[in-house]
Write an enzyme that holds these catalytic residues in place. Structure first.
Site, PDB file in Angstrom:
ATOM      1  N   HIS A 160       0.541  -0.974  -0.309  1.00 55.72           N
ATOM      2  CA  HIS A 160       0.107   0.226   0.236  1.00 55.72           C
ATOM      3  C   HIS A 160       0.988   1.479  -0.594  1.00 55.72           C
ATOM      4  O   HIS A 160       1.440   2.034   0.747  1.00 55.72           O
ATOM      5  CB  HIS A 160      -1.012  -0.093   1.472  1.00 55.72           C
ATOM      6  CG  HIS A 160      -2.120   1.218   1.129  1.00 55.72           C
ATOM      7  ND1 HIS A 160      -3.536   1.132   1.928  1.00 55.72           N
ATOM      8  CD2 HIS A 160      -1.766   2.020   1.134  1.00 55.72           C
ATOM      9  CE1 HIS A 160      -4.382   1.841   1.136  1.00 55.72           C
ATOM     10  NE2 HIS A 160      -3.076   2.869   0.746  1.00 55.72           N
ATOM     11  N   HIS A 196       1.070   5.035  -2.130  1.00 54.31           N
ATOM     12  CA  HIS A 196       0.372   5.799  -3.535  1.00 54.31           C
ATOM     13  C   HIS A 196       2.285   6.542  -4.003  1.00 54.31           C
ATOM     14  O   HIS A 196       3.151   6.935  -3.058  1.00 54.31           O
ATOM     15  CB  HIS A 196       0.362   6.607  -2.456  1.00 54.31           C
ATOM     16  CG  HIS A 196      -1.598   6.455  -1.883  1.00 54.31           C
ATOM     17  ND1 HIS A 196      -2.330   6.188  -3.073  1.00 54.31           N
ATOM     18  CD2 HIS A 196      -1.699   5.733  -1.237  1.00 54.31           C
ATOM     19  CE1 HIS A 196      -3.718   5.357  -2.139  1.00 54.31           C
ATOM     20  NE2 HIS A 196      -3.282   5.956  -0.931  1.00 54.31           N
ATOM     21  N   ASN A 238       2.246   9.121  -5.299  1.00 55.86           N
ATOM     22  CA  ASN A 238       2.611  10.589  -5.530  1.00 55.86           C
ATOM     23  C   ASN A 238       2.718  11.325  -3.349  1.00 55.86           C
ATOM     24  O   ASN A 238       3.183  12.061  -3.604  1.00 55.86           O
ATOM     25  CB  ASN A 238       1.913  12.206  -6.086  1.00 55.86           C
ATOM     26  CG  ASN A 238       1.671  12.059  -7.294  1.00 55.86           C
ATOM     27  OD1 ASN A 238       2.424  12.876  -7.695  1.00 55.86           O
ATOM     28  ND2 ASN A 238       1.223  11.105  -8.557  1.00 55.86           N
ATOM     29  N   HIS A 289       0.309  17.872  -6.321  1.00 57.35           N
ATOM     30  CA  HIS A 289       0.003  17.387  -8.169  1.00 57.35           C
ATOM     31  C   HIS A 289      -0.039  18.608  -8.972  1.00 57.35           C
ATOM     32  O   HIS A 289       0.202  18.320  -9.620  1.00 57.35           O
ATOM     33  CB  HIS A 289      -1.751  17.112  -7.515  1.00 57.35           C
ATOM     34  CG  HIS A 289      -2.258  15.456  -7.648  1.00 57.35           C
ATOM     35  ND1 HIS A 289      -3.203  15.048  -6.710  1.00 57.35           N
ATOM     36  CD2 HIS A 289      -1.243  14.324  -7.154  1.00 57.35           C
ATOM     37  CE1 HIS A 289      -2.655  13.846  -6.393  1.00 57.35           C
ATOM     38  NE2 HIS A 289      -1.255  12.737  -6.227  1.00 57.35           N
ATOM     39  N   THR A 309      -1.183   4.321  -8.039  1.00 61.06           N
ATOM     40  CA  THR A 309      -1.063   5.604  -8.886  1.00 61.06           C
ATOM     41  C   THR A 309      -2.137   6.001  -9.643  1.00 61.06           C
ATOM     42  O   THR A 309      -3.178   4.848 -10.039  1.00 61.06           O
ATOM     43  CB  THR A 309       0.315   6.385  -9.097  1.00 61.06           C
ATOM     44  OG1 THR A 309       0.088   8.031 -10.030  1.00 61.06           O
ATOM     45  CG2 THR A 309       0.193   5.156 -10.986  1.00 61.06           C
ATOM     46  N   THR A 310      -2.584   7.239  -9.807  1.00 61.88           N
ATOM     47  CA  THR A 310      -3.893   7.365 -10.535  1.00 61.88           C
ATOM     48  C   THR A 310      -4.091   8.458 -11.238  1.00 61.88           C
ATOM     49  O   THR A 310      -3.174   9.192 -11.656  1.00 61.88           O
ATOM     50  CB  THR A 310      -4.527   8.936  -9.225  1.00 61.88           C
ATOM     51  OG1 THR A 310      -3.751   8.226  -7.887  1.00 61.88           O
ATOM     52  CG2 THR A 310      -6.386   8.632  -9.798  1.00 61.88           C
ATOM     53  N   GLY A 346      -8.520   7.682  -2.651  1.00 59.83           N
ATOM     54  CA  GLY A 346      -9.031  10.064  -2.858  1.00 59.83           C
ATOM     55  C   GLY A 346      -9.841  10.191  -1.394  1.00 59.83           C
ATOM     56  O   GLY A 346     -10.574   8.928  -0.682  1.00 59.83           O
ATOM     57  N   GLU A 404     -12.093   4.785   6.363  1.00 57.31           N
ATOM     58  CA  GLU A 404     -11.005   5.630   6.478  1.00 57.31           C
ATOM     59  C   GLU A 404     -12.151   6.605   7.752  1.00 57.31           C
ATOM     60  O   GLU A 404     -11.641   7.533   8.701  1.00 57.31           O
ATOM     61  CB  GLU A 404     -10.484   6.648   5.631  1.00 57.31           C
ATOM     62  CG  GLU A 404      -9.407   5.673   4.420  1.00 57.31           C
ATOM     63  CD  GLU A 404      -9.062   6.506   3.879  1.00 57.31           C
ATOM     64  OE1 GLU A 404      -9.411   6.299   2.572  1.00 57.31           O
ATOM     65  OE2 GLU A 404      -7.612   7.041   4.068  1.00 57.31           O
ATOM     66  N   ASP A 408       1.779   6.443   2.649  1.00 60.89           N
ATOM     67  CA  ASP A 408       2.430   7.453   1.862  1.00 60.89           C
ATOM     68  C   ASP A 408       3.500   7.988   2.506  1.00 60.89           C
ATOM     69  O   ASP A 408       4.016   8.716   3.127  1.00 60.89           O
ATOM     70  CB  ASP A 408       1.828   8.671   1.857  1.00 60.89           C
ATOM     71  CG  ASP A 408       0.607   8.936   1.242  1.00 60.89           C
ATOM     72  OD1 ASP A 408       0.211   8.521  -0.082  1.00 60.89           O
ATOM     73  OD2 ASP A 408      -0.727   8.571   1.997  1.00 60.89           O
TER      74      ASP A 408
HETATM   75  P1  5GP Z   1      -1.507   9.889  -6.621  1.00 62.36           P
HETATM   76  O1  5GP Z   1      -1.852   8.308  -6.755  1.00 62.36           O
HETATM   77  O2  5GP Z   1      -1.678  10.662  -7.407  1.00 62.36           O
HETATM   78  O3  5GP Z   1      -0.086   8.711  -6.952  1.00 62.36           O
HETATM   79  O4  5GP Z   1      -0.759   9.286  -4.829  1.00 62.36           O
HETATM   80  C1  5GP Z   1      -1.722  10.167  -4.933  1.00 62.36           C
HETATM   81  C2  5GP Z   1      -3.265  10.439  -3.856  1.00 62.36           C
HETATM   82  O5  5GP Z   1      -3.643   8.823  -3.480  1.00 62.36           O
HETATM   83  C3  5GP Z   1      -3.868  10.940  -3.305  1.00 62.36           C
HETATM   84  O6  5GP Z   1      -4.050  11.914  -4.207  1.00 62.36           O
HETATM   85  C4  5GP Z   1      -5.242  10.019  -2.908  1.00 62.36           C
HETATM   86  O7  5GP Z   1      -5.856   9.956  -4.120  1.00 62.36           O
HETATM   87  C5  5GP Z   1      -4.299   8.637  -3.291  1.00 62.36           C
HETATM   88  N1  5GP Z   1      -3.601   8.285  -1.465  1.00 62.36           N
HETATM   89  C6  5GP Z   1      -3.097   9.233  -1.007  1.00 62.36           C
HETATM   90  N2  5GP Z   1      -3.264   8.891   0.663  1.00 62.36           N
HETATM   91  C7  5GP Z   1      -3.550   8.445   1.042  1.00 62.36           C
HETATM   92  C8  5GP Z   1      -5.071   7.898   1.785  1.00 62.36           C
HETATM   93  O8  5GP Z   1      -4.461   7.781   2.956  1.00 62.36           O
HETATM   94  N3  5GP Z   1      -6.565   8.213   1.398  1.00 62.36           N
HETATM   95  C9  5GP Z   1      -7.454   8.412   0.755  1.00 62.36           C
HETATM   96  N4  5GP Z   1      -8.843   7.659   0.460  1.00 62.36           N
HETATM   97  N5  5GP Z   1      -6.358   7.779  -0.852  1.00 62.36           N
HETATM   98  C10 5GP Z   1      -5.006   8.942  -0.382  1.00 62.36           C
END
Ligand code: 5GP
Length: 362
Positions: free
Chosen positions: A13, A15, A17, A65, A97-98, A197, A227, A303
């Site tokens: 887990h 992410h 960014n 972002h 990642t999104t 998100g 969450e 993160d």
């Molecule tokens: P990315 O998908 O842009 O690489 O990573 C950042 C994104 O991951 C954030 O904008 C958010 O959508 C998601 N994200 C990161 N940490 C969390 C978290 O603790 N909870 C949730 N629900 N989403 C997260």
């Protein structure tokens, strides 16, 4: 801590960014500051703040972002993030990642993902295996290379798989586009879909069609679940029966009962839960009850940039907070292999890597 760092680990887990080096983030922000796109001192203040609520965390992501919009930066942060995990002996990671669109710079969800894959290809400080066929069960996880003075030096190897995230701000069509892209990118190591998100935004019913389509087409699913207090959504998510869930901070009696009955593995992010005030302190963290119940669990960072942590620090924290010894921590880390989304061949290799670490447990 040192011992946790030397132990092989699996990260399920993380992410992209949220896992950027502070130094990189500040450098990117300084550049944009000089171009007048943002006020650097405001950005610096937010990045260096150490604890923030869940709401503030999502504000920070909007800022992050702003500085990671272009393809080159996405390639760079992917490279650095994977290197950082490999340096601390993470031997398998599912990086999520999104995929994002930005018409003004010609970015589509596909080109965003191509930039991520470019990042994986560009790594040369460690061995990275991310293509599904890139599996050699005879090889150990530490290969050797010769430096320019003819010394043999061990090289770290990391297996990488990708999860595409659906952001809760997205529409059903956006979500479906992400799932279709994931299916097209299976041959570059995409194995599943994540729903993440801001948890107070969006409705489960918006994402369900895309998630169901993903499931029917063989993608694995992990959901950010519980969450915030939202009993109806938690029940609907558990009924969907994802392969894993993340967090589970606001579960109630019947949620725990269903989670345990379905044996859905939980991705536990201790520092993240505490920093965002989702859990008031580690002594009341649900890890304890789930661990005692022998429920499938995996320790993760969420993160590591945003929460200033690492996988090693998270294991170290679990050891001190819950009184776990080396053997228990090692077993916890090794058990995570069972919950990865990659195939059995990789599981076999990872088990060998963990088992060769056993002599260090004494
Ligand atoms: P990315 O998908 O842009 O690489 O990573 C950042 C994104 O991951 C954030 O904008 C958010 O959508 C998601 N994200 C990161 N940490 C969390 C978290 O603790 N909870 C949730 N629900 N989403 C997260």
């Amino acid at each position: 801590m040192e011992w946790c760092e030397s132990m092989p680990k699996v990260e399920l887990h993380a992410h992209l960014n949220g896992s950027i080096r502070d130094s990189t983030l500040l450098e990117l922000a300084r550049d944009l500051g000089e171009k007048g796109v943002l006020v650097f001192s405001d950005f610096e203040h937010v990045i260096l703040k150490s604890d923030r609520s869940l709401v503030e965390v999502f504000k920070l992501f909007d800022l992050i972002h702003m500085v990671t919009t272009d393809h080159t930066t996405i390639t760079r942060i992917t490279r650095e993030v994977v290197e950082d995990f490999a340096y601390e002996n993470v031997v398998y990671i599912e990086l999520r990642t999104t995929p994002k669109k930005n018409k003004s710079i010609g970015m589509s969800k596909r080109s965003y993902m191509e930039a991520v894959v470019e990042g994986l290809k560009s790594i040369n400080s460690v061995d990275v295996a991310f293509m599904p066929h890139d599996v050699d069960s005879r090889s150990s996880l530490n290969s050797m290379s010769i430096d320019n003075t003819n010394n043999v030096i061990p090289r770290k190897r990391i297996y990488v798989r990708l999860l595409l995230s659906i952001d809760r701000r997205e529409t059903t069509e956006d979500a479906m586009e992400t799932v279709k892209l994931a299916l097209e990118l299976k041959d570059v190591g995409v194995v599943g879909i994540d729903l993440s998100g801001n948890p107070i935004v969006g409705e489960w019913t918006t994402f369900w069609p895309a998630l169901q389509f993903a499931k029917e087409n063989g993608l694995a699913i992990t959901l950010h679940c519980g969450e915030v207090p939202n009993p109806k959504e938690i029940q609907a998510m558990l009924d969907f029966w994802p392969q894993r869930i993340g967090h589970a901070c606001f579960f109630e009696g019947e949620d725990w009962e269903k989670l345990k009955r379905l044996k859905i593995p939980v991705e536990i992010c201790l520092t993240s839960n505490i920093r965002t005030n989702s859990i008031s302190s580690l002594d009341v963290h649900h890890f304890v009850d789930l661990y005692k119940a022998n429920h499938p669990l995996v320790i993760c960072t969420d993160d590591f940039g945003v929460f200033s942590t690492s996988v090693s620090k998270e294991y170290s924290l679990a050891a001190s907070a819950f009184g776990l010894g080396k053997k228990e921590i090692f077993q916890l880390a090794r058990d995570a292999i069972e919950f990865i989304f990659a195939d059995d061949e990789i599981k076999k290799i990872l088990k060998q890597a963990f088992d060769s670490f056993v002599p260090n447990l004494a």
